[in-house]
Scaffold this active site. Structure first.
Site: not given
Length: 525
Positions: A90, A180, A182, A236, A239-240
């Site tokens: 584009c 596009h 993608e 979450g 963090s896990s």
């Protein structure tokens, strides 16, 4: 922008970002083909930085500017003499054409949405995907268009609104597409991008999550040395995964702190403690601070005020617990790649804050610790894959997104109480249980219940009831940036509503939210 030496991948693709809303999708598609890609803003890229990054090829993204206007973004002109394959998408096609001596115009006819291209000639970009004479669907989003191509280029596809819908300079390995590739609305777009990365650039496709895990562990060991790391666990995914990765890297040098603010989902705190303390044998400090948080939130209704109070209180409690365990040299955070690249402004002005994000951003300065951010090169779906590589259970890595303030922002327009939190927690658990029983949990991006600030009249047994109304929300999405509501059948919704009303005291009416994003947001607050 990430550190250019952060990922030890031989084959890599550089994406120069001109401000497109879908640039991240380019990076995701490239990575899905097993090639590491990195996005760098156009205003930070130089010939020297390209050489230092050492990509196998370069993709120029779309963007909102007009090549026909003065002082609009350009690629470094040296890029086109470095011997690297280049794909312009584009705006990326248009600036490449203009910089190499072609011409771009602003016609009366524009193309937005679904379009069809007709393939007029073959090229390496189309190998095995399109053949001359073929007509296929693509997604267009442009006002300007190429009017004349530079020397060495030839047209290989046209559309109704773009006479140079795809162009190729096979000798220099330069390609440009007005559409596009993608986005999913270009069905064969991923195959075209793979042709560029694998066929034209010669990438091997060996960037895997297993390889990333090994590299990330090595980097953590190098950064931390014999130092101590503290990590805030929320339950979450991010963090896990951070905790599991760092523990595999440095073992007992990691201490995790779980601050329970009293607004977690049903059984969530217990699961986190069980997995990390018992299964992974990680040193875990669990602080039940629910009374403190609820006291600070007493009478607070404004959603931004809730978020700020929860964030500030979290910092206080986390700081206190960190000092109790003797402090640390490093703070681990679950920063993801979108957090890094979304901070770039292409207009030079501030972006509008729709909702402030709850994080531990105030901790490093306050606690004099360096940051360890092992996930900062990954997208959310890649973090889930890494979690599985690390042995985290599917019910944890596949969990729906959950906001830092927890259930506090799912009780809108009213003060929080333990009673309301308990009502919402039980109703939410029933809803998610039914979604899992129906085999829909992994199909849905996010689902949750919202306790409304409305009481409604009902009849339960022979008595009048005056209880809360509850809203159910479920959306499908690929990245959370846009979302559509999930079209449950009425039988399912009726079953969920019946269970909630019968099993959760305090609710006598259930409604389903069918708002998409935009115009709404996924969360209510």
């Amino acid at each position: 922008m990430t550190d250019r030496t952060s990922v030890s991948a031989t084959d890599r693709i550089l994406i120069i970002d001109f401000g497109s809303q879908v640039t991240q999708l380019i990076a995701r598609r490239v990575r899905e083909s097993g090639v590491y890609s990195e996005i760098q803003p156009f205003n930070t890229v130089t010939a020297a930085s390209i050489a230092a990054f050492a990509p196998k090829g370069v993709i120029l993204s779309g963007g909102p500017a007009s090549v026909t206007a003065a002082d609009t973004p350009r690629a470094p002109i040296e890029l086109f003499t470095m011997g690297l394959p280049v794909l312009g998408i584009c705006y990326g096609q248009q600036t490449m054409v203009a910089q190499l001596g072609g011409r771009v115009e602003a016609p009366d006819h524009r193309e937005f949405g679904r379009a069809f291209v007709e393939v007029t000639a073959g090229c390496a970009l189309f190998d095995g995907v399109w053949t001359p004479g073929e007509r296929d669907q693509v997604w267009m989003s442009h006002g300007d268009r190429v009017d004349a191509i530079p020397e060495g280029f030839s047209v290989v596809a046209v559309s109704e609104g773009a006479p140079y819908a795809a162009i190729a300079d096979e000798a220099r390995h330069f390609y440009g597409v007005q559409f596009h590739p993608e986005v999913v609305h270009t069905p064969k777009g991923a195959a075209l991008l793979r042709n560029f990365t694998h066929g034209i650039c010669g990438c091997g496709g060996d960037w895997t999550m297993a390889a990333f895990k090994d590299q990330a562990i090595a980097r953590v060991r190098e950064q931390v040395g014999s130092g101590r790391v503290i990590c805030g666990l929320s339950g979450g995914v991010d963090s896990s995964v951070v905790a599991a990765l760092i523990h595999e890297a440095i073992g007992e040098q990691l201490v995790c702190v779980l601050v329970d603010h009293g607004m977690m989902r049903q059984g969530e705190t217990e699961q986190v403690v069980r997995v990390f303390r018992d299964r992974f044998n990680i040193t875990l400090v669990h602080r039940d601070a629910s009374e403190l948080f609820l006291g600070k939130l007493d009478g607070v209704v404004d959603p931004e005020a809730k978020r700020k109070i929860i964030g500030a209180t979290f910092i206080d409690v986390f700081d206190e617990e960190a000092r109790k365990v003797g402090g640390a040299d490093f703070l681990a955070q679950g920063t993801l790649y979108p957090d890094v690249i979304e901070s770039v402004s292409f207009t030079g002005g501030p972006s509008v804050t729709i909702k402030s994000h709850h994080n531990v951003g105030g901790l490093p300065e306050r606690m004099k610790m360096a940051l360890v951010e092992p996930l900062r090169e990954l997208f959310k779906d890649e973090v889930r894959d890494l979690g599985r590589e690390l042995g985290l259970p599917d019910e944890m890595v596949g969990r729906h997104p959950f906001p830092g303030p927890g259930l506090a922002i799912r009780i809108p327009g009213q003060p929080l109480t333990r009673e309301k939190l308990d009502i919402l927690r039980r109703a939410d658990a029933i809803y998610l249980e039914e979604i899992r029983n129906a085999g829909l949990y992994d199909v849905i991006w996010q689902a949750f219940a919202v306790l409304l600030p409305v009481r409604t009249v009902g009849v339960m047994g022979d008595a009048r009831s005056y209880d809360f109304a509850l809203a159910l929300r479920a959306v499908t999405s690929t990245d959370g940036m846009t979302a559509d509501y999930y079209p449950f059948d009425h039988t399912f919704l009726g079953r969920v509503a019946n269970r909630i009303i019968n099993e959760v005291k305090g609710v006598n009416r259930v409604v389903y939210d069918i708002t998409s994003k935009p115009p709404g947001t996924i969360e209510w607050e």
